[in-house]
Motif scaffolding. Structure first.
Motif, PDB file in Angstrom:
ATOM      1  N   SER A  63      20.718  -8.358  16.138  1.00  0.00           N
ATOM      2  CA  SER A  63      20.499  -7.792  17.467  1.00  0.00           C
ATOM      3  C   SER A  63      20.231  -8.894  18.492  1.00  0.00           C
ATOM      4  CB  SER A  63      19.325  -6.818  17.429  1.00  0.00           C
ATOM      5  OG  SER A  63      19.055  -6.312  18.709  1.00  0.00           O
ATOM      6  N   SER A  66      23.503 -10.804  19.201  1.00  0.00           N
ATOM      7  CA  SER A  66      24.409  -9.968  19.993  1.00  0.00           C
ATOM      8  C   SER A  66      23.939  -9.879  21.443  1.00  0.00           C
ATOM      9  CB  SER A  66      24.470  -8.571  19.379  1.00  0.00           C
ATOM     10  OG  SER A  66      25.268  -7.724  20.157  1.00  0.00           O
ATOM     11  N   GLN A  69      24.505 -13.239  23.264  1.00  0.00           N
ATOM     12  CA  GLN A  69      25.935 -13.430  23.554  1.00  0.00           C
ATOM     13  C   GLN A  69      26.389 -12.534  24.709  1.00  0.00           C
ATOM     14  OE1 GLN A  69      27.725 -15.933  22.306  1.00  0.00           O
ATOM     15  NE2 GLN A  69      25.821 -16.458  21.290  1.00  0.00           N
TER      16      GLN A  69
END
Length: 74
Positions: A63, A66, A69
């Motif tokens: 998490s 992600s 990013q």
């Protein structure tokens, strides 16, 4: 340290709060799926405990990665 560095973003309050929520939800589901019989009978070994901790750390890491990013690509 650069405001947009991975570490700065990963430790931001927004990213950490979201990652903790995901880890609690996904980690609990996975721990119950994989270790429910030992959890219910309270027969967890030290090795089982380490596996459960890792079960929470993996979704936290995914998490976090992600979210960082996504923020960097905006």
């Amino acid at each position: 340290m650069n405001q947009n560095s991975f570490i700065s973003l990963a430790f931001s309050k927004q990213v950490m709060f979201r990652a903790i929520k995901v880890a609690l939800l996904v980690g609990t589901l996975l721990a119950l799926i994989n270790h429910s019989e030992k959890i219910l009978t309270m027969t967890l070994s030290g090795e089982d405990f380490i596996k459960i901790v890792l079960t929470y750390l993996v979704p936290y890491g995914v998490s976090t990665w992600s979210a960082v990013q996504a923020i960097k690509n905006v």
